[in-house]
Design a protein around this motif. Structure first.
Motif, PDB file in Angstrom:
ATOM      1  N   LEU A 139       0.813  -1.213   0.000  1.00 22.34           N
ATOM      2  CA  LEU A 139       0.000   0.000   0.000  1.00 22.34           C
ATOM      3  C   LEU A 139       0.850   1.268   0.000  1.00 22.34           C
ATOM      4  O   LEU A 139       0.562   2.227  -0.715  1.00 22.34           O
ATOM      5  CB  LEU A 139      -0.936   0.006   1.209  1.00 22.34           C
ATOM      6  N   LEU A 188      -7.208   3.936   0.995  1.00 16.75           N
ATOM      7  CA  LEU A 188      -5.815   3.480   1.006  1.00 16.75           C
ATOM      8  C   LEU A 188      -5.120   3.867   2.307  1.00 16.75           C
ATOM      9  O   LEU A 188      -4.393   3.063   2.901  1.00 16.75           O
ATOM     10  CB  LEU A 188      -5.067   4.078  -0.194  1.00 16.75           C
ATOM     11  N   ALA A 247      -3.562   1.340   5.208  1.00 16.65           N
ATOM     12  CA  ALA A 247      -2.136   1.528   5.489  1.00 16.65           C
ATOM     13  C   ALA A 247      -1.909   1.851   6.960  1.00 16.65           C
ATOM     14  O   ALA A 247      -0.952   1.361   7.575  1.00 16.65           O
ATOM     15  CB  ALA A 247      -1.565   2.634   4.605  1.00 16.65           C
TER      16      ALA A 247
END
Length: 295
Positions: free
Chosen positions: A74, A96, A100
């Motif tokens: 990621l 995202l 992460a």
């Protein structure tokens, strides 16, 4: 101008040259592929031999490796996006960033749990089998994820409650500070990071010194356990640097704005990538049992 907008302004003003951009992206992709390739080999070894997935210690390690692979993948994607697309939709960025963050905060917690397991094995060997069962390790992994989610998800909930709906359709330079920009989130983050620092470092120091003073100095297992926890400590130190990165980032932005892009690259390598390369060393090279089955 708030911190997040200031950071973006500096990045815009001092964007890398084409040569620097290509070099940095090649380095990051090469390192990311290398780490994931090595970790994939460790996972394959884990899956092939029953001795590993019936051992609580290796179950924690297996979870750490998978978590690190997700995190590296990621962060590499986010790094490349920052150069190629530069700005993406807030909704995509938030997704995202959240995953992460989950995996980033999982790592020090997982290492702290591994230190405790090591401490129990050395200081309470007769109770280790009863205390560290496979079922309890799986429950502990679940608790790690729940803890990280409780730490991170409020960022999303606050943003959903405060920001207008069209904000999530707009495009931003994808950082945690730009995606979750409310001052309440910044304050919550700082408090959470302080708590994490205190708890995780207390566990690392306590387990290390208990092993140091409780176990016999001539014990080979005790020496190995101490060295393992020291490596965990170094790995945690690098991971926990994430919790002070925002303060260093603000200081560096004010003092050396023309080198801010280089600073972002250096901290990405040191804080996000380097800690994930230590796990294969601890259990892939140093561990005799794992090395025996590793091909």
């Amino acid at each position: 101008m708030n911190t997040s907008s200031a950071n973006v302004t500096v990045v815009v003003q001092y964007r890398d040259s084409l040569t620097s951009t290509v070099t940095k992206n090649v380095i990051v992709v090469a390192i990311g592929i290398s780490i994931n390739y090595i970790n994939a080999g460790l996972i394959q070894t884990f899956r092939r031999h029953q001795i590993f997935y019936t051992n609580p210690r290796y179950i924690l390690f297996f979870h750490l490796v998978i978590n690190d692979m997700i995190q590296v993948t990621l962060t590499v994607i986010l790094f490349i996006i920052s150069y190629i697309l530069y700005k993406i939709e807030v909704s995509v960025c938030c997704t995202l960033i959240l995953v992460a963050l989950f995996t980033t905060e999982n790592t020090p917690l997982n290492l702290a749990c591994m230190a405790v397991e090591c401490y129990i094995a050395i200081c309470f060997p007769l109770h280790h089998v009863q205390m560290c069962t496979v079922k309890r390790m799986l429950m502990l992994i679940g608790l790690i994820w729940v803890t990280s989610m409780f730490s991170v998800l409020p960022d999303l909930f606050i943003t959903l409650a405060i920001e207008p709906r069209d904000y999530f359709d707009s495009k931003i330079f994808c950082l945690r500070e730009t995606a979750f920009r409310n001052p309440l989130i910044i304050q919550k983050r700082d408090i959470t990071y302080i708590v994490y620092l205190v708890i995780v470092w207390f566990i690392i120091f306590y387990t290390y010194f208990r092993i140091l003073f409780t176990a016999k100095s001539a014990s080979k297992d005790a020496k190995k356990a101490r060295n393992t926890i020291l490596l965990h400590g170094f790995q945690v130190f690098l991971c926990m640097a994430t919790y002070t990165d925002h303060m260093l980032k603000n200081a560096f932005q004010q003092w050396f704005p023309e080198n801010f892009a280089d600073y972002m690259f250096a901290t990405y390598i040191i804080i996000q990538v380097l800690p994930r390369s230590i796990s294969p060393i601890i259990y892939g090279v140093r561990d005799k049992t794992f090395r025996k089955y590793l091909k």
